[in-house]
Design a protein around this motif. Structure first.
Motif, PDB file in Angstrom:
ATOM      1  N   PHE A  60       0.828  -1.198   0.000  1.00  0.00           N
ATOM      2  CA  PHE A  60       0.000   0.000   0.000  1.00  0.00           C
ATOM      3  C   PHE A  60       0.871   1.260   0.000  1.00  0.00           C
ATOM      4  O   PHE A  60       0.625   2.202  -0.748  1.00  0.00           O
ATOM      5  N   LEU A  61       1.912   1.270   0.823  1.00  0.00           N
ATOM      6  CA  LEU A  61       2.816   2.405   0.889  1.00  0.00           C
ATOM      7  C   LEU A  61       3.517   2.625  -0.446  1.00  0.00           C
ATOM      8  O   LEU A  61       3.653   3.763  -0.903  1.00  0.00           O
ATOM      9  N   LEU A  62       3.922   1.555  -1.102  1.00  0.00           N
ATOM     10  CA  LEU A  62       4.564   1.656  -2.410  1.00  0.00           C
ATOM     11  C   LEU A  62       3.612   2.255  -3.443  1.00  0.00           C
ATOM     12  O   LEU A  62       4.000   3.108  -4.237  1.00  0.00           O
ATOM     13  N   LEU A  63       2.353   1.835  -3.416  1.00  0.00           N
ATOM     14  CA  LEU A  63       1.364   2.380  -4.343  1.00  0.00           C
ATOM     15  C   LEU A  63       1.105   3.867  -4.087  1.00  0.00           C
ATOM     16  O   LEU A  63       0.973   4.651  -5.026  1.00  0.00           O
ATOM     17  N   VAL A  64       1.043   4.257  -2.840  1.00  0.00           N
ATOM     18  CA  VAL A  64       0.806   5.663  -2.506  1.00  0.00           C
ATOM     19  C   VAL A  64       1.981   6.523  -2.957  1.00  0.00           C
ATOM     20  O   VAL A  64       1.798   7.586  -3.545  1.00  0.00           O
ATOM     21  N   VAL A  65       3.197   6.046  -2.723  1.00  0.00           N
ATOM     22  CA  VAL A  65       4.374   6.818  -3.116  1.00  0.00           C
ATOM     23  C   VAL A  65       4.468   6.925  -4.629  1.00  0.00           C
ATOM     24  O   VAL A  65       4.771   7.990  -5.172  1.00  0.00           O
ATOM     25  N   SER A  66       4.174   5.838  -5.332  1.00  0.00           N
ATOM     26  CA  SER A  66       4.262   5.898  -6.792  1.00  0.00           C
ATOM     27  C   SER A  66       3.178   6.802  -7.383  1.00  0.00           C
ATOM     28  O   SER A  66       3.426   7.522  -8.337  1.00  0.00           O
ATOM     29  N   SER A  67       1.985   6.797  -6.817  1.00  0.00           N
ATOM     30  CA  SER A  67       0.939   7.686  -7.331  1.00  0.00           C
ATOM     31  C   SER A  67       1.242   9.140  -6.983  1.00  0.00           C
ATOM     32  O   SER A  67       0.925  10.040  -7.745  1.00  0.00           O
ATOM     33  N   ALA A  68       1.890   9.376  -5.851  1.00  0.00           N
ATOM     34  CA  ALA A  68       2.260  10.740  -5.476  1.00  0.00           C
ATOM     35  C   ALA A  68       3.342  11.270  -6.403  1.00  0.00           C
ATOM     36  O   ALA A  68       3.328  12.442  -6.776  1.00  0.00           O
ATOM     37  N   SER A  69       4.271  10.421  -6.800  1.00  0.00           N
ATOM     38  CA  SER A  69       5.327  10.891  -7.697  1.00  0.00           C
ATOM     39  C   SER A  69       4.765  11.173  -9.091  1.00  0.00           C
ATOM     40  O   SER A  69       5.238  12.052  -9.787  1.00  0.00           O
ATOM     41  N   GLU A  70       3.758  10.436  -9.510  1.00  0.00           N
ATOM     42  CA  GLU A  70       3.127  10.701 -10.799  1.00  0.00           C
ATOM     43  C   GLU A  70       2.335  12.006 -10.758  1.00  0.00           C
ATOM     44  O   GLU A  70       2.303  12.749 -11.730  1.00  0.00           O
ATOM     45  N   SER A  71       1.714  12.306  -9.653  1.00  0.00           N
ATOM     46  CA  SER A  71       0.926  13.533  -9.558  1.00  0.00           C
ATOM     47  C   SER A  71       1.815  14.762  -9.409  1.00  0.00           C
ATOM     48  O   SER A  71       1.386  15.867  -9.709  1.00  0.00           O
ATOM     49  N   ASN A  72       3.049  14.594  -8.974  1.00  0.00           N
ATOM     50  CA  ASN A  72       3.967  15.720  -8.836  1.00  0.00           C
ATOM     51  C   ASN A  72       4.634  16.096 -10.151  1.00  0.00           C
ATOM     52  O   ASN A  72       5.235  17.146 -10.254  1.00  0.00           O
ATOM     53  N   SER A  73       4.548  15.245 -11.149  1.00  0.00           N
ATOM     54  CA  SER A  73       5.155  15.585 -12.428  1.00  0.00           C
ATOM     55  C   SER A  73       4.313  16.672 -13.092  1.00  0.00           C
ATOM     56  O   SER A  73       3.086  16.677 -12.994  1.00  0.00           O
ATOM     57  N   PRO A  74       4.978  17.609 -13.757  1.00  0.00           N
ATOM     58  CA  PRO A  74       4.213  18.719 -14.338  1.00  0.00           C
ATOM     59  C   PRO A  74       3.290  18.240 -15.445  1.00  0.00           C
ATOM     60  O   PRO A  74       3.618  17.350 -16.218  1.00  0.00           O
ATOM     61  N   ALA A  75       2.148  18.840 -15.494  1.00  0.00           N
ATOM     62  CA  ALA A  75       1.166  18.496 -16.519  1.00  0.00           C
ATOM     63  C   ALA A  75       1.633  19.076 -17.854  1.00  0.00           C
ATOM     64  O   ALA A  75       2.292  20.116 -17.890  1.00  0.00           O
ATOM     65  N   PRO A  76       1.317  18.408 -18.942  1.00  0.00           N
ATOM     66  CA  PRO A  76       1.722  18.951 -20.237  1.00  0.00           C
ATOM     67  C   PRO A  76       1.032  20.295 -20.483  1.00  0.00           C
ATOM     68  O   PRO A  76      -0.148  20.470 -20.213  1.00  0.00           O
ATOM     69  N   VAL A  77       1.812  21.228 -20.981  1.00  0.00           N
ATOM     70  CA  VAL A  77       1.306  22.576 -21.199  1.00  0.00           C
ATOM     71  C   VAL A  77       0.735  22.655 -22.606  1.00  0.00           C
ATOM     72  O   VAL A  77       1.403  22.325 -23.582  1.00  0.00           O
ATOM     73  N   GLN A  78      -0.493  23.074 -22.683  1.00  0.00           N
ATOM     74  CA  GLN A  78      -1.117  23.254 -23.987  1.00  0.00           C
ATOM     75  C   GLN A  78      -0.971  24.715 -24.388  1.00  0.00           C
ATOM     76  O   GLN A  78      -1.061  25.604 -23.535  1.00  0.00           O
ATOM     77  N   PRO A  79      -0.731  24.955 -25.652  1.00  0.00           N
ATOM     78  CA  PRO A  79      -0.570  26.351 -26.070  1.00  0.00           C
ATOM     79  C   PRO A  79      -1.873  27.119 -25.861  1.00  0.00           C
ATOM     80  O   PRO A  79      -2.962  26.612 -26.093  1.00  0.00           O
ATOM     81  N   ALA A  80      -1.713  28.300 -25.390  1.00  0.00           N
ATOM     82  CA  ALA A  80      -2.882  29.144 -25.127  1.00  0.00           C
ATOM     83  C   ALA A  80      -3.410  29.701 -26.435  1.00  0.00           C
ATOM     84  O   ALA A  80      -2.654  30.059 -27.327  1.00  0.00           O
ATOM     85  N   LEU A  81      -4.679  29.743 -26.528  1.00  0.00           N
ATOM     86  CA  LEU A  81      -5.305  30.319 -27.713  1.00  0.00           C
ATOM     87  C   LEU A  81      -5.324  31.827 -27.566  1.00  0.00           C
ATOM     88  O   LEU A  81      -5.765  32.371 -26.552  1.00  0.00           O
ATOM     89  N   GLN A  82      -4.816  32.478 -28.554  1.00  0.00           N
ATOM     90  CA  GLN A  82      -4.811  33.935 -28.505  1.00  0.00           C
ATOM     91  C   GLN A  82      -5.862  34.451 -29.478  1.00  0.00           C
ATOM     92  O   GLN A  82      -5.826  34.152 -30.666  1.00  0.00           O
ATOM     93  N   GLU A  83      -6.764  35.141 -28.930  1.00  0.00           N
ATOM     94  CA  GLU A  83      -7.801  35.723 -29.783  1.00  0.00           C
ATOM     95  C   GLU A  83      -7.418  37.169 -30.092  1.00  0.00           C
ATOM     96  O   GLU A  83      -6.886  37.868 -29.252  1.00  0.00           O
ATOM     97  N   GLN A  84      -7.679  37.501 -31.298  1.00  0.00           N
ATOM     98  CA  GLN A  84      -7.416  38.874 -31.676  1.00  0.00           C
ATOM     99  C   GLN A  84      -8.706  39.656 -31.474  1.00  0.00           C
ATOM    100  O   GLN A  84      -9.768  39.293 -31.980  1.00  0.00           O
ATOM    101  N   VAL A  85      -8.566  40.695 -30.746  1.00  0.00           N
ATOM    102  CA  VAL A  85      -9.716  41.536 -30.485  1.00  0.00           C
ATOM    103  C   VAL A  85      -9.692  42.668 -31.514  1.00  0.00           C
ATOM    104  O   VAL A  85      -8.706  43.386 -31.646  1.00  0.00           O
ATOM    105  N   VAL A  86     -10.752  42.793 -32.228  1.00  0.00           N
ATOM    106  CA  VAL A  86     -10.852  43.836 -33.229  1.00  0.00           C
ATOM    107  C   VAL A  86     -11.825  44.876 -32.724  1.00  0.00           C
ATOM    108  O   VAL A  86     -12.982  44.587 -32.429  1.00  0.00           O
ATOM    109  N   PHE A  87     -11.331  46.095 -32.629  1.00  0.00           N
ATOM    110  CA  PHE A  87     -12.192  47.188 -32.192  1.00  0.00           C
ATOM    111  C   PHE A  87     -12.752  47.901 -33.401  1.00  0.00           C
ATOM    112  O   PHE A  87     -12.026  48.207 -34.343  1.00  0.00           O
ATOM    113  N   PRO A  88     -14.010  48.237 -33.476  1.00  0.00           N
ATOM    114  CA  PRO A  88     -14.576  48.935 -34.642  1.00  0.00           C
ATOM    115  C   PRO A  88     -14.193  50.374 -34.735  1.00  0.00           C
ATOM    116  O   PRO A  88     -13.744  51.074 -33.992  1.00  0.00           O
TER     117      PRO A  88
END
Length: 88
Positions: A60-88
């Motif tokens: 049980f301790l091994l499973l908890v430690v392994s799941s904790a190490s997986e959750s500490n890894s950084p999540a993949p960063v998705q590129p942010a969508l940039q919207e262009q704002v057009v003012f009239p």
């Protein structure tokens, strides 16, 4: 006839529940309190359960430690969508 109190005190053990010197040894591995009726079997059959419990705990301790190490890894960063704002 005089009761030998020293011999009686040597044969009676202190009870872990009531702390009185009323614990008698019935067999090589069985104890019984004459005062509070505490009963314990100290045979080696409980050792196997303890070993299984310890092994399960480490798994049980091994499973908890392994799941904790997986959750500490950084999540993949998705590129942010940039919207262009057009003012009239």
């Amino acid at each position: 006839m005089r009761l030998d109190l020293e011999h009686t005190k040597d044969t009676l053990h202190q009870c872990p529940r009531c702390s009185k010197y009323a614990l008698v040894q019935r067999d090589a591995d069985k104890f019984y309190c004459l005062w509070c009726h505490f009963n314990r079997d100290v045979s080696d059959s409980g050792g196997a359960i303890s070993a299984v419990t310890i092994i399960a705990f480490f798994i049980f301790l091994l499973l908890v430690v392994s799941s904790a190490s997986e959750s500490n890894s950084p999540a993949p960063v998705q590129p942010a969508l940039q919207e262009q704002v057009v003012f009239p």
